[in-house]
Motif scaffolding. Structure first.
Motif, short mmCIF file in Angstrom:
data_model
loop_
_atom_site.label_atom_id
_atom_site.label_comp_id
_atom_site.label_asym_id
_atom_site.label_seq_id
_atom_site.Cartn_x
_atom_site.Cartn_y
_atom_site.Cartn_z
N VAL A 115 0.70 -0.96 -0.51
CA VAL A 115 -0.15 0.35 0.02
C VAL A 115 0.90 1.49 0.09
O VAL A 115 1.88 1.65 1.00
CB VAL A 115 -0.86 0.06 1.59
CG1 VAL A 115 -1.63 1.09 1.05
CG2 VAL A 115 -1.67 -1.29 0.88
N GLY A 116 0.53 2.08 -1.04
CA GLY A 116 1.26 3.71 -1.05
C GLY A 116 0.01 4.64 -0.49
O GLY A 116 -1.18 4.71 -0.48
N VAL A 117 0.58 5.27 0.39
CA VAL A 117 -0.15 6.36 1.09
C VAL A 117 0.65 7.94 0.36
O VAL A 117 1.59 8.27 0.31
CB VAL A 117 -0.02 6.83 2.23
CG1 VAL A 117 -0.65 8.08 3.23
CG2 VAL A 117 -0.58 5.27 3.02
N ILE A 118 -1.00 8.54 -0.18
CA ILE A 118 -0.52 9.77 -0.93
C ILE A 118 -1.09 10.79 0.08
O ILE A 118 -2.80 11.08 0.07
CB ILE A 118 -0.71 10.25 -2.27
CG1 ILE A 118 0.00 9.08 -2.78
CG2 ILE A 118 -0.75 12.25 -2.33
CD1 ILE A 118 -0.27 9.44 -4.48
N VAL A 119 -0.45 12.63 0.63
CA VAL A 119 -0.98 12.99 1.65
C VAL A 119 -0.80 14.75 1.00
O VAL A 119 -0.26 15.25 0.73
CB VAL A 119 -0.53 12.92 2.24
CG1 VAL A 119 -1.18 14.04 3.64
CG2 VAL A 119 -0.72 11.83 3.77
N LYS A 120 -2.37 15.22 0.64
CA LYS A 120 -2.19 17.00 -0.45
C LYS A 120 -2.70 17.20 0.92
O LYS A 120 -4.06 17.86 0.28
CB LYS A 120 -3.24 16.00 -1.77
CG LYS A 120 -3.02 17.17 -2.45
CD LYS A 120 -3.98 17.11 -3.63
CE LYS A 120 -5.69 17.89 -3.02
NZ LYS A 120 -6.14 18.61 -2.63
N GLU A 121 -2.17 17.02 1.41
CA GLU A 121 -2.47 18.92 2.50
C GLU A 121 -1.33 19.11 3.59
O GLU A 121 -0.50 18.19 3.46
CB GLU A 121 -3.72 17.97 3.77
CG GLU A 121 -3.06 17.35 4.19
CD GLU A 121 -4.82 16.92 5.31
OE1 GLU A 121 -5.05 17.71 6.05
OE2 GLU A 121 -5.64 15.59 4.68
N VAL A 152 2.77 15.63 -0.08
CA VAL A 152 2.51 16.23 -1.74
C VAL A 152 2.14 17.87 -1.29
O VAL A 152 0.97 18.15 -0.62
CB VAL A 152 2.42 15.89 -3.19
CG1 VAL A 152 3.57 14.20 -3.66
CG2 VAL A 152 0.77 15.06 -2.94
N GLU A 153 2.65 18.67 -2.79
CA GLU A 153 1.67 19.70 -2.40
C GLU A 153 0.65 19.14 -3.05
O GLU A 153 0.38 18.73 -4.10
CB GLU A 153 2.85 20.77 -3.28
CG GLU A 153 3.43 21.22 -3.09
CD GLU A 153 3.53 21.73 -1.24
OE1 GLU A 153 3.22 22.71 -1.58
OE2 GLU A 153 4.59 21.80 -1.09
N ASP A 154 -0.32 20.49 -3.33
CA ASP A 154 -2.01 20.50 -4.14
C ASP A 154 -2.01 20.78 -5.41
O ASP A 154 -2.50 21.62 -5.99
CB ASP A 154 -2.24 21.84 -2.99
CG ASP A 154 -4.50 21.45 -3.78
OD1 ASP A 154 -4.58 20.34 -4.64
OD2 ASP A 154 -5.08 21.99 -3.04
N ASP A 155 -1.18 20.09 -5.81
CA ASP A 155 -0.42 20.02 -7.70
C ASP A 155 -1.06 19.02 -8.19
O ASP A 155 -0.35 18.11 -8.04
CB ASP A 155 0.60 20.61 -7.55
CG ASP A 155 1.16 21.34 -8.72
OD1 ASP A 155 0.93 21.91 -9.54
OD2 ASP A 155 2.12 20.09 -8.94
N ALA A 156 -1.41 19.33 -9.36
CA ALA A 156 -1.62 17.30 -10.02
C ALA A 156 -0.67 17.20 -10.72
O ALA A 156 -0.20 15.98 -10.37
CB ALA A 156 -2.72 17.88 -11.39
N ASP A 157 0.51 18.00 -10.93
CA ASP A 157 1.86 17.98 -11.10
C ASP A 157 2.18 17.19 -9.85
O ASP A 157 3.33 15.19 -10.47
CB ASP A 157 2.60 18.79 -12.40
CG ASP A 157 2.28 18.97 -13.36
OD1 ASP A 157 1.51 18.22 -14.19
OD2 ASP A 157 2.49 20.15 -13.31
N ALA A 158 2.52 17.28 -8.77
CA ALA A 158 2.63 16.90 -7.96
C ALA A 158 2.55 15.27 -7.39
O ALA A 158 3.10 14.09 -6.79
CB ALA A 158 2.79 17.89 -6.30
N VAL A 159 1.14 15.16 -7.63
CA VAL A 159 0.27 14.21 -7.30
C VAL A 159 0.00 13.04 -8.20
O VAL A 159 0.77 12.13 -7.81
CB VAL A 159 -1.29 14.17 -6.85
CG1 VAL A 159 -1.92 12.88 -7.22
CG2 VAL A 159 -1.78 15.40 -5.57
N GLY A 180 -6.58 14.19 1.73
CA GLY A 180 -6.88 15.52 1.64
C GLY A 180 -7.56 16.23 -0.07
O GLY A 180 -7.84 17.10 0.22
N ALA A 181 -8.07 15.27 -0.29
CA ALA A 181 -9.00 15.32 -1.72
C ALA A 181 -9.93 16.10 -1.55
O ALA A 181 -10.96 15.15 -0.44
CB ALA A 181 -8.92 14.05 -3.20
N ALA A 189 -6.48 18.06 -7.23
CA ALA A 189 -5.30 17.28 -8.22
C ALA A 189 -5.51 16.59 -7.80
O ALA A 189 -4.84 15.14 -9.61
CB ALA A 189 -4.24 18.03 -7.31
N CYS A 190 -6.08 15.51 -7.28
CA CYS A 190 -6.03 13.79 -6.82
C CYS A 190 -6.57 13.74 -8.65
O CYS A 190 -6.17 12.35 -9.00
CB CYS A 190 -6.70 13.57 -6.04
SG CYS A 190 -5.44 13.32 -4.25
#
Length: 286
Positions: A115-121, A152-159, A180-181, A189-190
């Motif tokens: 499992v990977g986790v991405i936090v956008k906040e 990551v930043e709230d940015d589509a490229d970063a996500v 955070g989405a 962005a997600c």
């Protein structure tokens, strides 16, 4: 069996009902119990269960479809009440149950997954520690492991770059969790990143409470489960019923989500259906 009246073994209808992941206990008098072989998710073909129970005098009763169970838990029982039963009735019940071809009741064991986790906040250190402890408890409590947590930043490229590290590799991860989405914003962005990577959003919101801010997507064979904020991980929500299904082999599909509607009012009285890690979490609001 013939159509003559006889005294059938109760183990015969039990064998017809039981699918993978179950062991039998009994018979004791006219009842056979079905127990979970391992931890996993109980699956019940509810509509067919009701049809079978219209056949007098067959009785099949179960725990809840979608309930998280542990090894040795009683999940179903098969019973006939009278001492003498028409064998044709037993045969009818066995045919309806599928007799192994499409079982009426089974337990899908948890499948060890990455499992990977991405936090956008933005998450401060103390809150970050609580969040990471919570998400580790969820995933590890279901027999899987977290490979990486990316902030990551709230940015589509970063996500997109973070997601690509999980899915654009020879061995894509089975699951990505996000925080955070905004599920109601189609340009979040997600969602933009998922589309750019060739994926699709399966569902925004699920038919349960709390669950309206959850969302489910997929990129190839990788499921993506989104929660709105890190704080949401501190409460028991529909995610704690959806996550076990995903980690027991169910696909990230509309059908998987639709199952949450029956029993989707997730008050504290329903907490027994959750994984062990969620049973003591805060009660949901409302």
């Amino acid at each position: 069996m013939s159509d003559e009246t006889s005294i059938p073994s109760v183990a015969c209808p039990a064998a017809a009902v039981a699918g993978p992941g179950l062991t039998q206990r009994g018979p004791t008098q006219s009842r056979v119990d079905l127990l979970a072989e391992s931890a996993g998710v109980l699956n019940v073909r509810v509509a067919d269960l009701e049809r079978l129970n219209r056949i007098d005098p067959l009785e099949v009763f179960t725990a809840f479809d979608g309930q998280v169970v542990e090894a040795g838990d009683l999940v179903a029982s098969v019973k006939v009440a009278p001492h003498i039963v028409d064998a044709a009735r037993v045969d009818e019940g066995a045919r309806l149950a599928g007799f192994g071809s499409h079982p009426l009741v089974w337990v899908a064991p948890f499948i060890p997954s990455r499992v990977g986790v991405i936090v956008k906040e933005s998450v401060r250190s103390t809150a970050r520690d609580r969040f990471e402890a919570s998400v580790h408890a969820k995933i590890e409590g279901l027999g899987s492991r977290i490979e990486s947590i990316e902030y990551v930043e709230d940015d589509a490229d970063a996500v997109e770059a973070a997601m690509a590290r999980f899915v654009r590799r020879p061995d894509p991860l089975e699951l990505i969790l996000t925080a955070g989405a905004a599920s109601t914003d189609p340009l979040d962005a997600c969602f933009v990143a998922i589309t750019a990577l060739g994926g699709r959003v399966v569902r925004r919101g699920v038919p349960a409470h709390p669950g309206s801010m959850l969302w489910l997507a997929r990129i190839g064979g990788t499921a993506i489960l989104g929660l709105p904020t890190c704080g949401a991980y501190s409460k028991a929500t529909a995610a704690d019923l959806l996550l076990p299904r995903l980690l027991s082999g169910e696909g990230p599909t509309e059908k998987t989500v639709a199952k949450l509607g029956h029993g989707g009012i997730l008050t504290r009285s329903q907490r027994f259906r959750f994984p062990a890690y969620a049973r003591e979490l805060d009660a949901p609001d409302g």
